[in-house]
Design a protein around this motif. Sequence first.
Motif, PDB file in Angstrom:
ATOM      1  N   ALA A 186       0.843  -1.200   0.000  1.00 12.70           N
ATOM      2  CA  ALA A 186       0.000   0.000   0.000  1.00 12.70           C
ATOM      3  C   ALA A 186       0.878   1.250   0.000  1.00 12.70           C
ATOM      4  O   ALA A 186       1.954   1.270   0.584  1.00 12.70           O
ATOM      5  CB  ALA A 186      -0.912  -0.004   1.213  1.00 12.70           C
ATOM      6  N   GLU A 187       0.373   2.264  -0.662  1.00  6.91           N
ATOM      7  CA  GLU A 187       1.046   3.553  -0.701  1.00  6.91           C
ATOM      8  C   GLU A 187       1.022   4.179   0.694  1.00  6.91           C
ATOM      9  O   GLU A 187       0.028   4.078   1.406  1.00  6.91           O
ATOM     10  CB  GLU A 187       0.279   4.437  -1.690  1.00  6.91           C
ATOM     11  N   LYS A 188       2.119   4.815   1.069  1.00  5.43           N
ATOM     12  CA  LYS A 188       2.161   5.484   2.376  1.00  5.43           C
ATOM     13  C   LYS A 188       1.516   6.864   2.281  1.00  5.43           C
ATOM     14  O   LYS A 188       1.632   7.539   1.276  1.00  5.43           O
ATOM     15  CB  LYS A 188       3.602   5.636   2.863  1.00  5.43           C
ATOM     16  N   PHE A 189       0.850   7.246   3.374  1.00  4.85           N
ATOM     17  CA  PHE A 189       0.197   8.554   3.426  1.00  4.85           C
ATOM     18  C   PHE A 189       1.241   9.630   3.692  1.00  4.85           C
ATOM     19  O   PHE A 189       1.909   9.624   4.717  1.00  4.85           O
ATOM     20  CB  PHE A 189      -0.870   8.563   4.519  1.00  4.85           C
ATOM     21  N   ASN A 210       0.718  16.211   0.407  1.00  4.26           N
ATOM     22  CA  ASN A 210       1.167  16.861  -0.826  1.00  4.26           C
ATOM     23  C   ASN A 210       1.589  18.295  -0.509  1.00  4.26           C
ATOM     24  O   ASN A 210       1.327  18.798   0.580  1.00  4.26           O
ATOM     25  CB  ASN A 210       0.020  16.895  -1.854  1.00  4.26           C
ATOM     26  N   CYS A 239      -6.270   5.170   6.320  1.00  7.19           N
ATOM     27  CA  CYS A 239      -5.094   4.317   6.472  1.00  7.19           C
ATOM     28  C   CYS A 239      -5.432   3.176   7.423  1.00  7.19           C
ATOM     29  O   CYS A 239      -5.971   3.410   8.508  1.00  7.19           O
ATOM     30  CB  CYS A 239      -3.920   5.115   7.026  1.00  7.19           C
ATOM     31  N   LYS A 254       0.248   4.433   8.330  1.00 10.89           N
ATOM     32  CA  LYS A 254       0.328   5.375   7.216  1.00 10.89           C
ATOM     33  C   LYS A 254       0.045   4.687   5.883  1.00 10.89           C
ATOM     34  O   LYS A 254       0.287   5.254   4.835  1.00 10.89           O
ATOM     35  CB  LYS A 254       1.725   5.998   7.162  1.00 10.89           C
ATOM     36  N   LYS A 255      -0.457   3.439   5.900  1.00 11.15           N
ATOM     37  CA  LYS A 255      -0.725   2.698   4.665  1.00 11.15           C
ATOM     38  C   LYS A 255      -2.125   3.034   4.155  1.00 11.15           C
ATOM     39  O   LYS A 255      -3.121   2.711   4.789  1.00 11.15           O
ATOM     40  CB  LYS A 255      -0.635   1.189   4.909  1.00 11.15           C
ATOM     41  N   ILE A 256      -2.191   3.662   2.990  1.00  6.25           N
ATOM     42  CA  ILE A 256      -3.473   4.095   2.424  1.00  6.25           C
ATOM     43  C   ILE A 256      -4.260   2.891   1.918  1.00  6.25           C
ATOM     44  O   ILE A 256      -3.747   2.083   1.143  1.00  6.25           O
ATOM     45  CB  ILE A 256      -3.244   5.096   1.273  1.00  6.25           C
ATOM     46  N   GLN A 294      -8.527   6.614  -0.804  1.00  8.46           N
ATOM     47  CA  GLN A 294      -8.493   8.069  -0.708  1.00  8.46           C
ATOM     48  C   GLN A 294      -9.430   8.639  -1.764  1.00  8.46           C
ATOM     49  O   GLN A 294      -9.609   8.046  -2.816  1.00  8.46           O
ATOM     50  CB  GLN A 294      -7.076   8.616  -0.858  1.00  8.46           C
TER      51      GLN A 294
END
Length: 130
Positions: A4-7, A10, A45, A66-68, A71
């Motif tokens: 999973a992408e980390k949060f 931006n 997350c 922090k694993k998305i 979103q």
Amino acid sequence: FILAEKFVLNTEEFVVLKKLSTWIKGTMNNQNGTIHVTNQRIVFCARNRWKTLLGGALLDMIWRSKKIRFQVKISDIEKISTYKYMGVKTHFRITEKGEEAKNYRLVFNGNDEFTGWAKSNGFTIEKEQN
């Protein structure tokens, strides 16, 4: 198995609201984690399974995941509605725009804060009939 992408925030993004949350994926399929409401998106997350086994709530206060898992950009949200599950706790349903729109059901403490945020961002929170 997909990592999973980390949060990560931006550029020019900031957290408005952060709460421990449960994503209701189905009748018996729930995932615990953290909901991050930013000025740009809503991010859920998941909590690490090890933390759940080791006493999740205490560890979550110290070490949040922090694993998305999903979103949604605020601009992609069509509507936000609420319903009471078994007549008790208020759940939020966040529905995306578009023909193949997904919707995400969440429950967390801080309903008034989230409702205030939603209204200040132009959403009218509809109450669903159960």
